[in-house]
Design an enzyme around this catalytic site. Structure first.
Site, PDB file in Angstrom:
ATOM      1  N   TYR A  32      39.008  55.657  59.998  1.00 33.70           N
ATOM      2  CA  TYR A  32      39.143  54.530  60.926  1.00 33.70           C
ATOM      3  C   TYR A  32      39.537  55.045  62.296  1.00 33.70           C
ATOM      4  O   TYR A  32      39.998  56.174  62.443  1.00 33.70           O
ATOM      5  CB  TYR A  32      40.137  53.488  60.409  1.00 33.70           C
ATOM      6  N   CYS A  33      39.346  54.162  63.305  1.00 32.97           N
ATOM      7  CA  CYS A  33      39.670  54.558  64.672  1.00 32.97           C
ATOM      8  C   CYS A  33      40.220  53.364  65.436  1.00 32.97           C
ATOM      9  O   CYS A  33      41.038  52.624  64.907  1.00 32.97           O
ATOM     10  CB  CYS A  33      38.459  55.189  65.332  1.00 32.97           C
ATOM     11  N   ARG A  34      39.780  53.173  66.669  1.00 29.80           N
ATOM     12  CA  ARG A  34      40.417  52.156  67.509  1.00 29.80           C
ATOM     13  C   ARG A  34      39.944  50.740  67.236  1.00 29.80           C
ATOM     14  O   ARG A  34      40.634  49.778  67.582  1.00 29.80           O
ATOM     15  CB  ARG A  34      40.166  52.475  68.986  1.00 29.80           C
TER      16      ARG A  34
END
Lengths: 231, 231
Positions: free
Chosen positions: A177-179
């Site tokens: 996952y990221c932003r």
DNA sequence: CAATCATTCAATAACTTTATTGAATGTTAT
DNA sequence: ATAACATTCAATAAAGTTATTGAATGATTG
């Protein structure tokens, strides 16, 4: 007071907020500030803006009271003024996704170009973590991870991933996952992992969306730790 | 595709929505369209806009896909494209109320000038209706009432109220409502009622906010009935 | 088929927003 | 103090937005 004058004043005040949101660079800044408090230079480095221009946009957001600023040493740290700011951004993005075919097309093309159309929702992920089925990987820059991350996530920033593949298991599904849904870091990570024989998918959304749902998070460092320059 | 190009395109698309929202007149139009589908002339009559200017703003909203249009006979009827549009408007308004002291001040002064600081929330109202304690009064124009209203509400448009006071009981609390928290019709009605010996308060919000909460509503006429010209 | 009428279009002038420059401010480190 | 550095300010030219006007469009009515 005359009703028309009252309305004009009220709608002008409301529009001062929508005007502050009416610029693509400021939307990108808001999405970045949803991760953690950031310095001007960090924002400039993580967008396509010059420092002076980033500062100018931040001033605009500040006078609309969408962000607040705090000075620590040489740095000014900006953060979202409150939870409502993220919620407006979130519902605006949902509106866009619900009716703008152009956005859907862009997203699909982008993911296809990374051979990466599958994704996992927050609640699917919650199940898989609880069952020990998935390894959760945070690929955002270290500072953002340190300011707050999904509980039990491992931090390997996207630009270190290729050198640190041996830290990851091949027999377990990896959820990166990221932003947020518009951020490409998890897509790039998933593409890299899959091309090296791992089994990876991305979380559909990102850390701020997880957090706002009230799902479990950790803070490695003091709450809302601000970040200066990096990347 | 290059990540930066992808982001630029996405944020530009998103900003096409926030830009369409970035004008006080268009915000007022959205609030009006949250009541029911309206003709251009109805919108012009219920705002301070000329017909050509209202049409121009509606075109802007239309190209951002925030409103849709349907032609019936001589009239073009505009309505909100979907529920998400109202939700963005709603969360944006909440954001504004949460942090803009100027708005709070304006609202308070306006209500004080009508000796009318008390109001009732949706859930308080729901209780009072179910207990038969309150009479519910819709003071919006007839067409808006007919397109949809709170269940059990009586319709007396604000401009007919002074002639129809005898239809109302003096021994029961009257809760007046209108288009929403920024609409002054319920405030004016409450002031008029109280000065004539009735016991009246306004609903804090309005019909669209009630409806979006899933509380009971009625449609006197076929769903989403559109309205042409009035007032 | 001409008149009426609701809406849209086109042109325009006033105003606002934007990115870019380079200088100014104010804090920390030496 | 002085240098180094992060940020803001000020000026500016280019681009975009707005309300106004009057003409054009296109559907309905007599």
């Amino acid at each position: 007071m005359n009703v028309r004058d009252f309305k004009n004043k009220i709608y002008n005040e409301l529009a001062s907020i929508t005007k502050a949101l009416a610029n693509p660079n400021r939307l990108e800044i808001i999405e970045l500030l949803a991760q953690c408090p950031c310095s001007v230079e960090y924002i400039a480095n993580n967008t396509s803006l010059s420092i002076a221009n980033a500062s100018q946009h931040l001033q605009t957001l500040k006078s609309a009271r969408l962000v607040i600023t705090e000075k620590r040493g040489k740095y000014s740290f900006y953060s979202l003024a409150n939870k409502n700011v993220f919620e407006v951004w979130n519902s605006m993005r949902e509106l866009a996704f619900s009716q703008n075919a152009e956005i859907e097309k862009l997203m699909k093309e982008f993911r296809e170009s990374r051979h990466n159309l599958e994704s996992v929702t927050s609640s699917q992920l919650l199940d898989r973590i609880q069952q020990g089925k998935a390894l959760l990987l945070d690929v955002r820059p270290r500072e953002e991870f340190e300011a707050g991350h999904i509980a039990s996530a491992l931090s390997i920033p996207q630009d270190e991933l290729i050198e640190r593949l041996k830290e990851l298991p091949k027999d377990k599904e990896i959820v990166a996952y990221c932003r947020g849904p518009l951020c490409a870091m998890a897509d790039d990570a998933v593409e890299l992992l899959n091309s090296h024989g791992f089994k990876a998918v991305r979380l559909e959304t990102g850390f701020p969306e997880w957090k706002v749902k009230g799902f479990p998070i950790d803070n490695a460092l003091p709450q809302g730790r601000a970040i200066g320059v990096s990347k």
